[in-house]
Design a protein around this motif. Structure first.
Motif, mmCIF file in Angstrom:
data_model
loop_
_atom_site.group_PDB
_atom_site.id
_atom_site.type_symbol
_atom_site.label_atom_id
_atom_site.label_comp_id
_atom_site.label_asym_id
_atom_site.label_seq_id
_atom_site.Cartn_x
_atom_site.Cartn_y
_atom_site.Cartn_z
ATOM 1 N N GLY A 52 0.971 -1.238 -0.103
ATOM 2 C CA GLY A 52 0.013 0.077 0.039
ATOM 3 C C GLY A 52 0.777 1.260 -0.088
ATOM 4 N N GLN A 104 1.048 -8.829 8.503
ATOM 5 C CA GLN A 104 -0.003 -8.624 9.150
ATOM 6 C C GLN A 104 -0.275 -7.203 9.615
ATOM 7 N N ASP A 122 -0.725 -4.547 7.091
ATOM 8 C CA ASP A 122 -2.037 -4.581 6.904
ATOM 9 C C ASP A 122 -2.976 -3.957 7.645
ATOM 10 N N GLN A 123 -2.806 -4.423 8.978
ATOM 11 C CA GLN A 123 -3.972 -3.811 9.839
ATOM 12 C C GLN A 123 -3.823 -2.305 9.731
ATOM 13 N N MET A 138 -2.650 -0.158 7.678
ATOM 14 C CA MET A 138 -3.349 0.225 6.492
ATOM 15 C C MET A 138 -4.776 0.318 6.053
ATOM 16 N N ASN A 139 -5.455 -0.772 6.667
ATOM 17 C CA ASN A 139 -6.767 -0.938 6.681
ATOM 18 C C ASN A 139 -7.457 0.155 7.402
ATOM 19 N N GLU A 140 -6.937 0.272 8.641
ATOM 20 C CA GLU A 140 -7.152 1.375 9.493
ATOM 21 C C GLU A 140 -6.985 2.674 9.114
ATOM 22 N N ARG A 184 -7.259 3.649 6.077
ATOM 23 C CA ARG A 184 -8.154 3.724 4.773
ATOM 24 C C ARG A 184 -9.607 3.797 5.350
ATOM 25 N N ALA A 185 -9.748 3.060 6.361
ATOM 26 C CA ALA A 185 -11.064 3.300 6.979
ATOM 27 C C ALA A 185 -11.326 4.780 7.706
#
Length: 586
Positions: A493, A554, A557-558, A560-562, A564-565
């Motif tokens: 990302g 992992q 990813d966590q 990056m997801n946060e 984006r959210a």
């Protein structure tokens, strides 16, 4: 002359010029348009024709010659060009005494009375510096007198250097004085072309700096403070804004202010280059040779190489290029931030030009004059400058010392050429989408498709320096590493993260620097991770990284997801994401 015929007017002016002695009273009034007038400055009163009144946009027919001159200065036209002696415009809050030109007190006007779109100063100090700034802040287009007149100085430099060169040829018995004089005349147009080219690019540099708007305050403000600390610049004497005034600026520094800083940047850089060994480097000999007209390059190239002022010519050429193409503040700030020499900054700037073969790109953008809007050309020039800046900083951070421009070009140019053609196909999905969007936008604006594609690829092209370095370190071929490099950026990302960082609206110059450093760190991490991935698993580097750093991935990813959210990033989130990615390194 309210409705002049340009060809007829030029021919008549030339006739007067060629007379042994002449005045405007000798002008053939039959060559003038209806309602035109030749006015005696010593007349007591002048009755203007209706056509003259309309051209000057005034309702009073009877005026003194002084009032007519003031009406000309206030006329609503495109260009006001100064070609004589005197200071005709002052700032609103300046007094006539501040100007120091008593002879023009009766006709001088204030900057806010100008109704022209552009002011050109073919004379010295036709308008005060404070008036220039006021006019520019009001939306007028203006440089300074020393910028508008710089072609004359440039032409004199060429003349002197040509005579020194041909003097050496004449002394060697290879040319007579008569042949020399004839050759100088024959080269008039060639020299004019070289001089105009120099000044065209200088004007572009001012436009590119101005186009940053408020964004130019940070780097140019730091540059002013740096010069002031070392005694090179007195901001008050040069009418440059103090820091508190800079903070209140909404549109950044004006063209007249940028013109002053551009000149200081070139003069100080040239001085430092002359004191170094850079002008003696073989890799810069081409810049010495291209200073001279084509005919001399072909007939007297060896004499050019032995020119008595070769070091001065090279230093001037390199200083002009560095400031014009990397921006007025680049060299000084690189020296301050990285502790490098002026010569090293110039070396890497010239190397980036040759490694990425940028001159044809600049030529293609220039060829769009009057074909696409100037704002589109400026946008593209900004993108090329971004590559010059980023590439230069990359070498200052990563290149082997002592820096050798020729060695850099030999190492990187073939690899860059190799990856250029297939770069778009190797980009990750997000980066490719951004490239296509930018390319299509430029095409819509009238830019030829091939040029639009090249310009749109400049940002990802800068990453090829990392790819070359990673390929050599990992012992892999360029294409394989390029594919892995972009794939890794997409997997982590990083392309999304940098897009978010570049879109941050940060006001503080310190915050902008912090964001830029975090973006730079992300590229360094991506390069090192690619090398690490190949070391872990040469056949499938991404799969090797997935296996060897599963827990770390992992966590990345966590995060990056946060991010984006949450809808985006700020500096704190950038720091957090960079820290998690850095932990993947071994």
């Amino acid at each position: 002359d309210p409705d002049p015929d340009a060809a007829i007017s030029f021919a008549e002016r030339k006739r007067l010029f060629d007379l042994p002695r002449s005045s405007w009273a000798d002008y053939d009034t039959s060559k003038l348009s209806a309602g035109a007038m030749v006015i005696e400055r010593q007349a007591k009163k002048v009755t203007l024709t209706p056509q003259a009144m309309q051209a000057l946009d005034i309702t009073q027919a009877e005026n003194s010659p002084f009032q007519v001159i003031q009406a000309i200065l206030r006329a609503p036209v495109d260009l006001l060009w100064f070609g004589g002696i005197g200071t005709y415009v002052k700032a609103t809050d300046e007094s006539h005494g501040d100007v120091g030109d008593r002879a023009s007190d009766m006709i001088r006007i204030d900057a806010d009375e100008l109704r022209v779109r552009v002011v050109g100063e073919g004379a010295n100090l036709g308008i005060t510096q404070r008036a220039r700034i006021e006019f520019a802040e009001g939306g007028g287009r203006i440089n300074t007198d020393f910028v508008d007149n710089s072609a004359g100085v440039d032409c004199s430099d060429h003349e002197v250097n040509l005579k020194i060169l041909l003097g050496a040829v004449e002394s060697a018995g290879e040319m007579t004085r008569k042949q020399r004089d004839r050759l100088l005349v024959d080269m008039t147009d060639d020299v004019a072309e070289l001089v105009l080219r120099d000044n065209y690019v200088q004007g572009q540099a001012i436009t590119v700096a101005e186009s940053a708007g408020r964004g130019n305050i940070g780097p140019l403000g730091r540059m002013m403070r740096s010069y002031a600390r070392t005694g090179l610049l007195n901001r008050e004497v040069e009418f440059l804004p103090a820091d508190d005034e800079l903070a209140d600026r909404t549109n950044g520094l004006t063209r007249p202010e940028i013109s002053v800083l551009l000149s200081y940047a070139k003069m100080s850089l040239k001085t430092e280059l002359l004191a170094s060994d850079l002008p003696d480097e073989a890799s810069l000999e081409a810049d010495l040779i291209t200073y001279f007209p084509d005919d001399l390059r072909e007939r007297h190239v060896e004499e050019i190489r032995r020119h008595r002022l070769r070091r001065e010519i090279i230093a001037t050429q390199v200083a002009n290029f560095t400031v014009n193409r990397a921006g007025p503040a680049f060299a000084r700030l690189a020296q301050d931030d990285l502790g490098v020499s002026a010569a090293d900054v110039a070396r890497v700037t010239m190397a980036v030009r040759d490694i990425f073969d940028l001159q044809p790109l600049w030529d293609a953008i220039d060829a769009l004059d009057n074909v696409v809007p100037a704002a589109i050309q400026t946008r593209m020039l900004n993108m090329v400058q971004g590559l010059v800046e980023r590439g230069g900083l990359w070498f200052l951070h990563n290149a082997i010392r002592p820096l050798d421009g020729g060695r850099m070009v030999e190492r990187f140019r073939p690899a860059i050429d190799q990856v250029k053609g297939s770069l778009a196909e190797q980009l990750g999905p997000m980066e490719r989408a951004e490239w296509e969007q930018l390319r299509d936008s430029l095409i819509t604006d009238g830019v030829p498709e091939d040029l639009a594609g090249q310009v749109a690829a400049l940002a990802p092209l800068a990453t090829t320096l990392d790819i070359v370095d990673a390929a050599e370190t990992a012992g892999q071929d360029m294409q394989t590493v390029a594919a892995a490099y972009f794939a890794l950026g997409g997997r982590l990302g990083l392309d999304w993260l940098r897009g978010q960082a570049n879109g941050l609206n940060v006001e503080s110059a310190w915050d902008r620097q912090a964001v830029a450093m975090l973006v730079d760190d992300s590229y360094i991490q991506q390069r090192r991770l690619v090398v690490q991935a190949f070391a872990t698993s040469g056949d499938d580097p991404l799969q090797g990284l997935e296996s060897s750093a599963a827990a770390g991935l992992q966590r990345v990813d966590q995060v990056m997801n946060e991010l984006r959210a949450s809808g985006g990033v700020d500096i704190a989130r950038l720091v957090l994401a960079n820290r998690q990615i850095a932990r993947l390194l071994n």
